[in-house]
Design a protein around this motif. Sequence first.
Motif, PDB file in Angstrom:
ATOM      1  N   GLU A  61       0.835  -1.189   0.000  1.00  0.00           N
ATOM      2  CA  GLU A  61       0.000   0.000   0.000  1.00  0.00           C
ATOM      3  C   GLU A  61       0.870   1.239   0.000  1.00  0.00           C
ATOM      4  N   THR A  62       0.324   2.346  -0.482  1.00  0.00           N
ATOM      5  CA  THR A  62       1.105   3.575  -0.567  1.00  0.00           C
ATOM      6  C   THR A  62       1.498   4.090   0.798  1.00  0.00           C
ATOM      7  N   THR A  63       0.785   3.661   1.832  1.00  0.00           N
ATOM      8  CA  THR A  63       1.094   4.120   3.186  1.00  0.00           C
ATOM      9  C   THR A  63       2.050   3.177   3.902  1.00  0.00           C
ATOM     10  N   THR A  64       2.694   2.284   3.133  1.00  0.00           N
ATOM     11  CA  THR A  64       3.570   1.313   3.760  1.00  0.00           C
ATOM     12  C   THR A  64       4.667   1.983   4.566  1.00  0.00           C
ATOM     13  N   HIS A  65       5.106   1.278   5.613  1.00  0.00           N
ATOM     14  CA  HIS A  65       6.188   1.788   6.453  1.00  0.00           C
ATOM     15  C   HIS A  65       7.504   1.131   6.097  1.00  0.00           C
ATOM     16  N   LEU A  66       7.550   0.432   4.952  1.00  0.00           N
ATOM     17  CA  LEU A  66       8.816  -0.133   4.498  1.00  0.00           C
ATOM     18  C   LEU A  66       9.717   1.011   4.062  1.00  0.00           C
ATOM     19  N   ALA A  67      10.737   1.283   4.837  1.00  0.00           N
ATOM     20  CA  ALA A  67      11.660   2.364   4.502  1.00  0.00           C
ATOM     21  C   ALA A  67      12.818   1.804   3.702  1.00  0.00           C
ATOM     22  N   ALA A  68      13.497   2.674   2.988  1.00  0.00           N
ATOM     23  CA  ALA A  68      14.671   2.255   2.234  1.00  0.00           C
ATOM     24  C   ALA A  68      15.726   1.728   3.196  1.00  0.00           C
ATOM     25  N   VAL A  69      16.288   0.606   2.853  1.00  0.00           N
ATOM     26  CA  VAL A  69      17.286  -0.022   3.705  1.00  0.00           C
ATOM     27  C   VAL A  69      18.667   0.490   3.318  1.00  0.00           C
ATOM     28  N   LYS A  70      19.464   0.903   4.298  1.00  0.00           N
ATOM     29  CA  LYS A  70      20.808   1.374   4.041  1.00  0.00           C
ATOM     30  C   LYS A  70      21.700   0.200   3.680  1.00  0.00           C
ATOM     31  N   ALA A  96      16.427  -9.138   5.278  1.00  0.00           N
ATOM     32  CA  ALA A  96      15.653 -10.254   5.833  1.00  0.00           C
ATOM     33  C   ALA A  96      14.952  -9.853   7.126  1.00  0.00           C
ATOM     34  N   GLN A  97      15.648  -9.103   7.989  1.00  0.00           N
ATOM     35  CA  GLN A  97      15.039  -8.660   9.243  1.00  0.00           C
ATOM     36  C   GLN A  97      13.836  -7.760   8.984  1.00  0.00           C
ATOM     37  N   ALA A  98      13.995  -6.843   8.021  1.00  0.00           N
ATOM     38  CA  ALA A  98      12.889  -5.940   7.697  1.00  0.00           C
ATOM     39  C   ALA A  98      11.724  -6.706   7.088  1.00  0.00           C
ATOM     40  N   ARG A 104      10.967  -9.900   7.649  1.00  0.00           N
ATOM     41  CA  ARG A 104      10.313 -10.643   8.736  1.00  0.00           C
ATOM     42  C   ARG A 104       9.345  -9.737   9.490  1.00  0.00           C
ATOM     43  N   ALA A 105       9.831  -8.539   9.804  1.00  0.00           N
ATOM     44  CA  ALA A 105       8.992  -7.588  10.539  1.00  0.00           C
ATOM     45  C   ALA A 105       7.770  -7.200   9.722  1.00  0.00           C
ATOM     46  N   ALA A 106       7.949  -7.066   8.404  1.00  0.00           N
ATOM     47  CA  ALA A 106       6.824  -6.707   7.535  1.00  0.00           C
ATOM     48  C   ALA A 106       5.784  -7.818   7.505  1.00  0.00           C
ATOM     49  N   VAL A 107       6.243  -9.064   7.511  1.00  0.00           N
ATOM     50  CA  VAL A 107       5.328 -10.207   7.531  1.00  0.00           C
ATOM     51  C   VAL A 107       4.594 -10.279   8.865  1.00  0.00           C
ATOM     52  N   ILE A 108       5.346 -10.157   9.962  1.00  0.00           N
ATOM     53  CA  ILE A 108       4.752 -10.263  11.296  1.00  0.00           C
ATOM     54  C   ILE A 108       3.719  -9.162  11.535  1.00  0.00           C
ATOM     55  N   SER A 109       4.052  -7.940  11.133  1.00  0.00           N
ATOM     56  CA  SER A 109       3.169  -6.807  11.395  1.00  0.00           C
ATOM     57  C   SER A 109       1.974  -6.744  10.455  1.00  0.00           C
ATOM     58  N   GLY A 110       2.025  -7.529   9.375  1.00  0.00           N
ATOM     59  CA  GLY A 110       0.927  -7.504   8.419  1.00  0.00           C
ATOM     60  C   GLY A 110       1.112  -6.487   7.321  1.00  0.00           C
ATOM     61  N   TYR A 116       8.897  -0.780  14.639  1.00  0.00           N
ATOM     62  CA  TYR A 116       8.353  -1.157  15.947  1.00  0.00           C
ATOM     63  C   TYR A 116       8.516  -2.656  16.180  1.00  0.00           C
ATOM     64  N   THR A 117       8.135  -3.446  15.192  1.00  0.00           N
ATOM     65  CA  THR A 117       8.190  -4.896  15.331  1.00  0.00           C
ATOM     66  C   THR A 117       9.614  -5.391  15.529  1.00  0.00           C
ATOM     67  N   GLU A 118      10.555  -4.830  14.775  1.00  0.00           N
ATOM     68  CA  GLU A 118      11.954  -5.243  14.898  1.00  0.00           C
ATOM     69  C   GLU A 118      12.535  -4.802  16.241  1.00  0.00           C
ATOM     70  N   ALA A 119      12.201  -3.573  16.676  1.00  0.00           N
ATOM     71  CA  ALA A 119      12.699  -3.080  17.962  1.00  0.00           C
ATOM     72  C   ALA A 119      12.130  -3.900  19.112  1.00  0.00           C
ATOM     73  N   ASP A 120      10.873  -4.295  18.994  1.00  0.00           N
ATOM     74  CA  ASP A 120      10.237  -5.125  20.013  1.00  0.00           C
ATOM     75  C   ASP A 120      10.927  -6.484  20.093  1.00  0.00           C
ATOM     76  N   ARG A 121      11.227  -7.075  18.939  1.00  0.00           N
ATOM     77  CA  ARG A 121      11.934  -8.361  18.917  1.00  0.00           C
ATOM     78  C   ARG A 121      13.291  -8.239  19.602  1.00  0.00           C
ATOM     79  N   ALA A 122      14.043  -7.198  19.245  1.00  0.00           N
ATOM     80  CA  ALA A 122      15.379  -7.026  19.802  1.00  0.00           C
ATOM     81  C   ALA A 122      15.338  -6.848  21.318  1.00  0.00           C
ATOM     82  N   PHE A 123      14.342  -6.126  21.812  1.00  0.00           N
ATOM     83  CA  PHE A 123      14.193  -5.889  23.250  1.00  0.00           C
ATOM     84  C   PHE A 123      13.946  -7.192  24.000  1.00  0.00           C
TER      85      PHE A 123
END
Length: 223
Positions: A5-14, A24-26, A28-34, A138-145
């Motif tokens: 969707e145009t409102t996706t939170h997938l940011a450009a990966v450095k 892969a981490q991003a 996974r987070a995209a799959v988990i968060s929906g 959020y999902t990735e930070a939550d996993r790391a915590f």
Amino acid sequence: MGSMETTTHLAAVKKSVSLRETVAQALRAAVISGEMKPGEVYSAPTLGKRFGVSPTPVREAMLDLVKEGLVVSLPNKGFRVTEVSDADLDEITALRLLIEPPTVADVTPLIDADGLERLRGMAAAIVDFAGQGELISYTEADRAFHIAILEYSGNKRLVTLITELRAHTRLLGLAPLAASGELRGMAVEHLDLVELMAAGKAAEAQALMTRHIGHVRGEWAKP
């Protein structure tokens, strides 16, 4: 072919030396968060454009996710996100409840001042991402915590198991909660948990972790 969707939170990966794992981490987070929807098909070139990288590291990362059972490879089409049933989520949550709350109690006296400060910073980042509606971050930070806390147990198999269980979770309710502002309030539980551990309140920390994991089959799971 599914599209983000145009409102996706997938940011450009450095770009980095571990680009494949970063992607892969991003993912996974995209799959988990929906953000990447169950049942939809995504191509490596399309996702590569979203990440600002070539299709190759995306394809390699998606193959890692295939091995983990998060997506299915469809020849000449792309990758379909696997669906997780309510029964699957019940089993995942039950296992996490058996393991994580008592482990939090066990490690509470083991975390030193530096460790607590590090966890506070991680918890604050989770709250910020929740408030900004950055669901993948959020999902990735939550996993790391959560993993950072469990690592104090010194039990590598426990950490690996919880990592795998979390990867197969689906939190389709995050987007509406973020939009309503409720997700930020729930994210504050991470800060509360750190303060309970800092005060040496192991039993209270265990109880909070139990309530926190309960969101997985409550508010966070409802699309």
